[in-house]
Design a protein around this motif. Structure first.
Motif, PDB file in Angstrom:
ATOM      1  N   ALA A 356     -16.674  54.234  10.264  1.00 27.51           N
ATOM      2  CA  ALA A 356     -17.483  54.559   9.080  1.00 27.51           C
ATOM      3  C   ALA A 356     -17.597  56.072   8.908  1.00 27.51           C
ATOM      4  O   ALA A 356     -17.522  56.600   7.796  1.00 27.51           O
ATOM      5  CB  ALA A 356     -18.865  53.932   9.222  1.00 27.51           C
ATOM      6  N   ALA A 357     -17.773  56.787  10.021  1.00 27.39           N
ATOM      7  CA  ALA A 357     -17.835  58.252   9.948  1.00 27.39           C
ATOM      8  C   ALA A 357     -16.510  58.815   9.448  1.00 27.39           C
ATOM      9  O   ALA A 357     -16.484  59.790   8.674  1.00 27.39           O
ATOM     10  CB  ALA A 357     -18.176  58.822  11.323  1.00 27.39           C
ATOM     11  N   ALA A 358     -15.397  58.214   9.859  1.00 25.48           N
ATOM     12  CA  ALA A 358     -14.088  58.664   9.377  1.00 25.48           C
ATOM     13  C   ALA A 358     -13.961  58.465   7.871  1.00 25.48           C
ATOM     14  O   ALA A 358     -13.361  59.290   7.171  1.00 25.48           O
ATOM     15  CB  ALA A 358     -12.977  57.897  10.104  1.00 25.48           C
ATOM     16  N   THR A 359     -14.532  57.383   7.373  1.00 25.46           N
ATOM     17  CA  THR A 359     -14.515  57.152   5.921  1.00 25.46           C
ATOM     18  C   THR A 359     -15.255  58.255   5.184  1.00 25.46           C
ATOM     19  O   THR A 359     -14.830  58.706   4.116  1.00 25.46           O
ATOM     20  CB  THR A 359     -15.148  55.783   5.601  1.00 25.46           C
ATOM     21  N   LEU A 360     -16.358  58.714   5.760  1.00 28.89           N
ATOM     22  CA  LEU A 360     -17.101  59.821   5.154  1.00 28.89           C
ATOM     23  C   LEU A 360     -16.269  61.096   5.147  1.00 28.89           C
ATOM     24  O   LEU A 360     -16.217  61.819   4.146  1.00 28.89           O
ATOM     25  CB  LEU A 360     -18.412  60.055   5.913  1.00 28.89           C
ATOM     26  N   GLU A 361     -15.613  61.384   6.273  1.00 27.39           N
ATOM     27  CA  GLU A 361     -14.779  62.589   6.336  1.00 27.39           C
ATOM     28  C   GLU A 361     -13.621  62.490   5.346  1.00 27.39           C
ATOM     29  O   GLU A 361     -13.256  63.478   4.697  1.00 27.39           O
ATOM     30  CB  GLU A 361     -14.240  62.775   7.754  1.00 27.39           C
ATOM     31  N   THR A 368      -7.960  65.820   9.021  1.00 25.37           N
ATOM     32  CA  THR A 368      -7.869  66.025  10.470  1.00 25.37           C
ATOM     33  C   THR A 368      -9.038  65.381  11.199  1.00 25.37           C
ATOM     34  O   THR A 368      -8.872  64.659  12.188  1.00 25.37           O
ATOM     35  CB  THR A 368      -7.813  67.524  10.794  1.00 25.37           C
ATOM     36  N   ALA A 369     -10.258  65.635  10.710  1.00 29.70           N
ATOM     37  CA  ALA A 369     -11.447  65.057  11.343  1.00 29.70           C
ATOM     38  C   ALA A 369     -11.467  63.542  11.192  1.00 29.70           C
ATOM     39  O   ALA A 369     -11.875  62.820  12.108  1.00 29.70           O
ATOM     40  CB  ALA A 369     -12.709  65.668  10.739  1.00 29.70           C
ATOM     41  N   ALA A 370     -11.001  63.040  10.039  1.00 31.30           N
ATOM     42  CA  ALA A 370     -10.986  61.597   9.809  1.00 31.30           C
ATOM     43  C   ALA A 370     -10.031  60.905  10.789  1.00 31.30           C
ATOM     44  O   ALA A 370     -10.368  59.866  11.382  1.00 31.30           O
ATOM     45  CB  ALA A 370     -10.574  61.300   8.367  1.00 31.30           C
ATOM     46  N   ILE A 371      -8.856  61.476  10.993  1.00 31.87           N
ATOM     47  CA  ILE A 371      -7.904  60.891  11.943  1.00 31.87           C
ATOM     48  C   ILE A 371      -8.458  60.926  13.358  1.00 31.87           C
ATOM     49  O   ILE A 371      -8.328  59.960  14.119  1.00 31.87           O
ATOM     50  CB  ILE A 371      -6.542  61.623  11.851  1.00 31.87           C
ATOM     51  N   ARG A 372      -9.110  62.030  13.710  1.00 33.49           N
ATOM     52  CA  ARG A 372      -9.692  62.138  15.049  1.00 33.49           C
ATOM     53  C   ARG A 372     -10.747  61.057  15.274  1.00 33.49           C
ATOM     54  O   ARG A 372     -10.795  60.417  16.339  1.00 33.49           O
ATOM     55  CB  ARG A 372     -10.319  63.533  15.229  1.00 33.49           C
ATOM     56  N   LEU A 373     -11.576  60.807  14.271  1.00 35.35           N
ATOM     57  CA  LEU A 373     -12.612  59.781  14.397  1.00 35.35           C
ATOM     58  C   LEU A 373     -12.001  58.376  14.454  1.00 35.35           C
ATOM     59  O   LEU A 373     -12.502  57.504  15.172  1.00 35.35           O
ATOM     60  CB  LEU A 373     -13.588  59.884  13.225  1.00 35.35           C
ATOM     61  N   LEU A 374     -10.927  58.152  13.702  1.00 36.37           N
ATOM     62  CA  LEU A 374     -10.284  56.836  13.736  1.00 36.37           C
ATOM     63  C   LEU A 374      -9.617  56.579  15.079  1.00 36.37           C
ATOM     64  O   LEU A 374      -9.627  55.452  15.582  1.00 36.37           O
ATOM     65  CB  LEU A 374      -9.259  56.726  12.602  1.00 36.37           C
TER      66      LEU A 374
END
Length: 980
Positions: A356-361, A368-374
């Motif tokens: 869910a946090a990756a969706t926000l990013e 970059t941040a979204a991939i890291r969170l996923l």
């Protein structure tokens, strides 16, 4: 306690007339008079009432209610919400409750017994009927449920003493206390046990909704809403049903209004937070962001579900209108989600929270941040394969958009796109990214080789030395660096002093690629196996085998294998071997440029045709021209450049490439397409027409068996028109000819081309299957030769006398007797279908009277076969059609054991399919098979080359005597007008 129960049950003084039941007796009481049958019409005394109430309530109603509650709780537990979609009104599915039929039947049985085994004047009869109706409802037996609820409605409505035994209209002034504005029952405020009739009215509305009778349900809801006697305790439930009605009608603003008013119906904060989330979704769909935001906030404030919490925060961000407010919300909610994920009680949901946090990013383009969170979400997801797959697809998409193609390929390879809403798009990206990685690596490799080759000799030698050392460390499968003597000779060193074979899947290996598709991993595994076990014979139980034991761990053989492997590795890993691959001569440089140009051309086509990116297509085409300005596809390249530059608005570039195209090919097709599209289209149409006529002629020659002429004509046509005019049907029959001629490699090549050029054709699957069989021809033939198989003759059927028509009367009579005898034998061996299926069931055909002027007679009750008459088709394709029919029968009519034989009538080959007991069943087969023939069974055979009919043994006999089918065809068409 007993005294309290006595007072409570005595207070249940609702007077009701004894209902007239129609229920089956319990099995143990079938031959006895039950209490319900012995119930008198006079009032029940208080003591007996209390006794009957207590027993009926706690022995039957209580247990049945608990069972029903358990069914509903189970359905709620099995219900899974997808918070990215609009939630359902209720947190359970009737499909899930209907699966618990045994439990619900038990509720009905208990209610039935509770009614029949007790005095009907007790106060729990209507409650038991209500449980019975609910059980039918949750089984999705809406007709039965409606009948039970209406029974309660009519039989338990209040009646005056003088109205006893009379029919009473509901909602009418015809009654003593009638009122057109009320249909419900007035409840006594001091009574703890109320009649269930008012509840049954609500369940009638629910049943009407499930039956799709929305107007009737709406009418009854409005009546109850205005009814002054409708009790307050049921108002919230009525409001919830109204919200459900508007939800079904997609009137989301009204649905949100009524569902919000019905919140008191929800049990606990879990259901209430879910209801708030749904209300927020409905407000958002109604373009009311402020109300939606408030509802989401309420859902977050009371929920204990971290998944709902996370998605509510994401949805809130989507409601923000200004960029500043939106960015601030993203930052705040991201911090809240990360903090939530760090808490121990949410450890199980950490994967979902990080996703869910990756969706926000991702919503603010922070890839970059979204991939890291996923990636973090996948690590925390445990065994949640669905979440991992969703995350992998998201990473692949983001990597694809940011042109990190190796990363995109790695995650596309590890993800499953089947059933995804964007399956087609994702598969296209997956295919494109595989090709992109392949050709980008080729370009990168050639650039690197050319760069190294361009270095001064000393720098090149130093670079190769350093590269060799690095390769020795990285390519050693077991982590032990090789040791060399000063002269470059390999020192024999046992790198396997300890029995450590290493992992076949080292951490540095490329993820997402199957082990057997990775040459490096395969080589490591093979080497490790030989080192540990030696060279093993290909036999079962080799570890215990006496022959295997001798070679299992032979020290001498193992040392020799190690030495040979080391020497081979050292020989490969030398400066000379590395330098040998560098483009140092003019010829090798040109070859390298050609390889680079070919890869660049493919990349340009991928960007132009698959991804619609003309800008990158132009860039790669220009790289291609710089590498090889005399590319074989130069004309097409210049055309593509001119078209893309026109689309991009690069007029100067477009004119330059147009000029180059005109110089390279003044009268070519691409020049004409660029300067005069209409003329080019007309020329293409003329070419296509000529090609179609040529290949149609070739097609007919193949089918007629003129193979030499067909192949010669095809070579000429291919030189004129190329592959674009080929058809899968032509390729298939050509491949069948080569199979018959035992030119297997040519046949397999053609069959594989069908799957490549025409993947959506019905013949693609057949071609793949045939290619597989042909590739295993030698194995199959060897197995068949080792078997004792008695095969039927290919080109005749055993029960038909194919001798010439006799000339004398005696010979004719003898021939008729022989044929009749053979036919009689065939009739005896006919077996009807083993099971009663609908495969051949058909209404008796409408048959006209047989004509007197024909030798053919029709008997609908006699056996009939289906015949496939063919016109000018070679026996090669007749046999291929037989095989196709056998495959079709195996798939569709496996239980009927249908037979397929072939022969000739004059010059016309035919295939005859079984003998059915009568004409109706033969017509049933014909009606199911004839329409599918050209689409599924043999799409490679033109429809004008064959025709299906039905015929009896006498008809076949007569046709064989006449040696022509025309008279029979005219006869059978007359019997079935419009069929054939």
């Amino acid at each position: 306690m007993l005294f309290t129960v006595f007072l409570l049950e005595a207070s249940f003084s609702f007077a009701q007339v004894n209902p007239v039941y129609d229920l089956p007796k319990p099995k143990a009481f079938e031959n006895r008079k039950l209490a319900s049958e012995l119930t008198p019409d006079k009032p029940i005394n208080p003591v007996k009432r209390v006794k009957q109430n207590v027993v009926t309530h706690y022995n039957f109603h209580f247990n049945a209610q608990n069972k029903l509650d358990k069914v509903i709780r189970s359905a709620k537990a099995a219900h899974v919400d997808t918070f990215t979609r609009l939630l359902t009104v209720f947190n359970y599915s009737l499909d899930k409750t209907a699966q618990q039929q045994q439990e619900l039947d038990s509720v009905i049985l208990k209610a039935n017994n509770g009614i029949l085994l007790h005095d009907l004047r007790n106060d729990w009869v209507d409650d038991l009927y209500l449980l019975m109706g609910k059980s039918y409802f949750f089984q999705k037996k809406y007709d039965s449920a409606y009948d039970v609820f209406q029974f309660i409605n009519y039989n338990f409505q209040p009646r005056e003493k003088q109205e006893s035994g009379m029919e009473k209209s509901i909602g009418s002034n015809l009654n003593n206390s009638g009122n057109v504005y009320t249909i419900s029952s007035r409840e006594k405020k001091l009574s703890l046990h109320q009649s269930t009739r008012n509840e049954s009215l609500l369940w009638i509305v629910k049943t009407l909704l499930e039956q799709g009778l929305d107007d009737e349900a709406r009418s009854m809801m409005e009546t109850l809403g205005r009814d002054v006697n409708f009790p307050k305790r049921l108002r919230d439930e009525l409001t919830e049903i109204k919200g459900d009605w508007f939800y079904r009608k997609k009137q989301y603003d009204s649905a949100a209004y009524y569902l919000e008013k019905s919140l008191p119906v929800c049990e606990g904060n879990t259901e209430k937070s879910r209801r708030y989330y749904l209300i927020a979704q409905l407000h958002a769909l109604s373009n009311q962001p402020e109300k939606a935001d408030t509802a989401f906030e309420k859902a977050v404030s009371i929920t204990t579900n971290p998944v709902l919490d996370a998605y509510a925060r994401i949805s809130q961000i989507g409601l923000s209108t200004t960029g500043k407010d939106r960015d601030q919300r993203i930052t705040e909610n991201l911090a809240a989600l990360i903090k939530m994920g760090e808490k121990e009680k949410y450890q199980t949901f950490r994967g979902i929270i990080h996703a869910a946090a990756a969706t926000l990013e991702r919503s603010r383009n922070n890839t970059t941040a979204a991939i890291r969170l996923l990636v973090s979400s996948n690590q925390a997801a445990g065994n949640d394969a669905e979440l991992k797959n969703t995350n992998s697809l998201a990473i692949a998409e983001m990597a694809f958009e940011s042109r990190d193609y190796p990363l995109a390929k790695m995650y596309f390879d590890s993800a499953n796109t089947v059933g995804h809403p964007q399956e087609q798009k994702l598969n296209a990206q997956k295919t494109a990214v595989t090709d992109l990685v392949k050709y980008l690596d080729l370009v990168k490799t050639e650039d690197s080789l050319q760069r190294i080759a361009g270095l001064p000799e000393k720098e090149r030698a130093d670079y190769l030395t350093a590269l060799l050392k690095k390769m020795e460390k990285e390519k050693d499968a077991f982590g032990n660096p090789s040791v060399k003597k000063s002269g470059g000779q390999a020192i024999q060193r046992n790198r396997f002093a300890e029995d450590q074979t290493g992992s076949l899947f080292p951490s540095g290996a490329t993820k997402g690629e199957w082990y057997f598709n990775n040459p490096t991993l395969k080589a490591q595994g093979s080497q490790a196996f030989q080192v540990k076990w030696g060279t093993r014979p290909n036999e079962d139980n080799w570890r215990r085998s006496s022959t295997g034991a001798a070679t299992g761990r032979n020290a001498t053989g193992r040392t020799r294998a190690i030495t040979e492997t080391v020497e081979q590795d050292e020989e490969e890993r030398s400066i000379e071997s590395l330098a040998a691959g560098l483009p140092l001569s003019a010829k090798s440089v040109q070859e390298s440029n050609n390889r680079k140009a070919d890869a660049a051309r493919q990349l340009a086509l991928i960007y132009k045709n698959k991804l619609g990116d003309c800008k990158l297509s132009v860039q790669w085409h220009e790289i291609m021209l710089n590498a090889n300005s005399k590319h074989p596809e130069l004309e097409m390249v210049l055309f593509d450049l001119a078209v893309c530059c026109k689309d991009l608005g690069l007029t100067e570039k477009m004119n330059r490439y147009r000029s180059q195209l005109e110089q390279a090919s003044p009268g070519g097709n691409f020049t004409l397409m660029l300067n005069n599209p209409a003329a080019a289209a007309q020329k293409k149409q003329e070419t296509n027409t000529a090609a179609a006529e040529s290949y149609e002629k070739i097609y007919d020659e193949f089918l007629s068996g003129n193979f030499g002429q067909a192949i010669a004509l095809k070579k000429t046509a291919d030189s004129l028109y190329g592959k674009q005019a080929w058809t899968p049907q032509l390729m298939y029959i050509e491949a069948v000819y080569y199979v018959k001629s035992r030119q297997d490699s040519t046949a397999i090549s053609i069959l594989q081309s069908i799957s490549t050029l025409f993947p959506s054709s019905p013949l693609a699957r057949k071609a793949t299957a045939l290619a597989d069989v042909v590739s295993r021809r030698s194995i199959i033939e060897k197995e068949l030769q080792s078997m004792d198989v008695v095969r039927k003759k290919e080109d005749s059927i055993s029960w038909v006398d194919d001798s010439p028509l006799p000339k004398t009367r005696e010979k004719l009579e003898t021939q008729e007797k022989k044929t009749e005898k053979a036919v009689a034998v065939q009739q005896v061996t006919v077996k009807p279908a083993a099971k009663d299926t609908t495969i051949f069931k058909a209404p008796p055909p409408s048959i006209s009277q047989p004509r007197e002027d024909t030798a053919y007679r029709f008997n609908a009750n006699g056996p009939h076969a289906v015949i496939m008459l063919m016109n000018n088709v070679d026996v090669v394709y007749v046999n291929e059609a037989k095989r196709a029919l056998n495959r079709y029968h195996a798939e569709r009519f496996a239980e009927n054991e249908l037979t397929v034989n072939n022969d000739k009538i004059g010059n016309n080959p035919f295939i005859i399919i079984s003998f059915f007991p009568n004409a109706a069943e033969a017509m049933g087969y014909w009606e199911k098979t004839a329409p599918l023939a050209s689409r599924e069974i043999f799409p490679w055979l033109p429809a004008d080359k064959y025709k299906f009919y039905i015929l009896s043994p006498d008809h076949l006999k007569k046709m064989m005597e006449e040696q022509k089918p025309d008279n029979f065809i005219n006869f059978i068409k007359g019997q079935f007008p419009g069929k054939f």
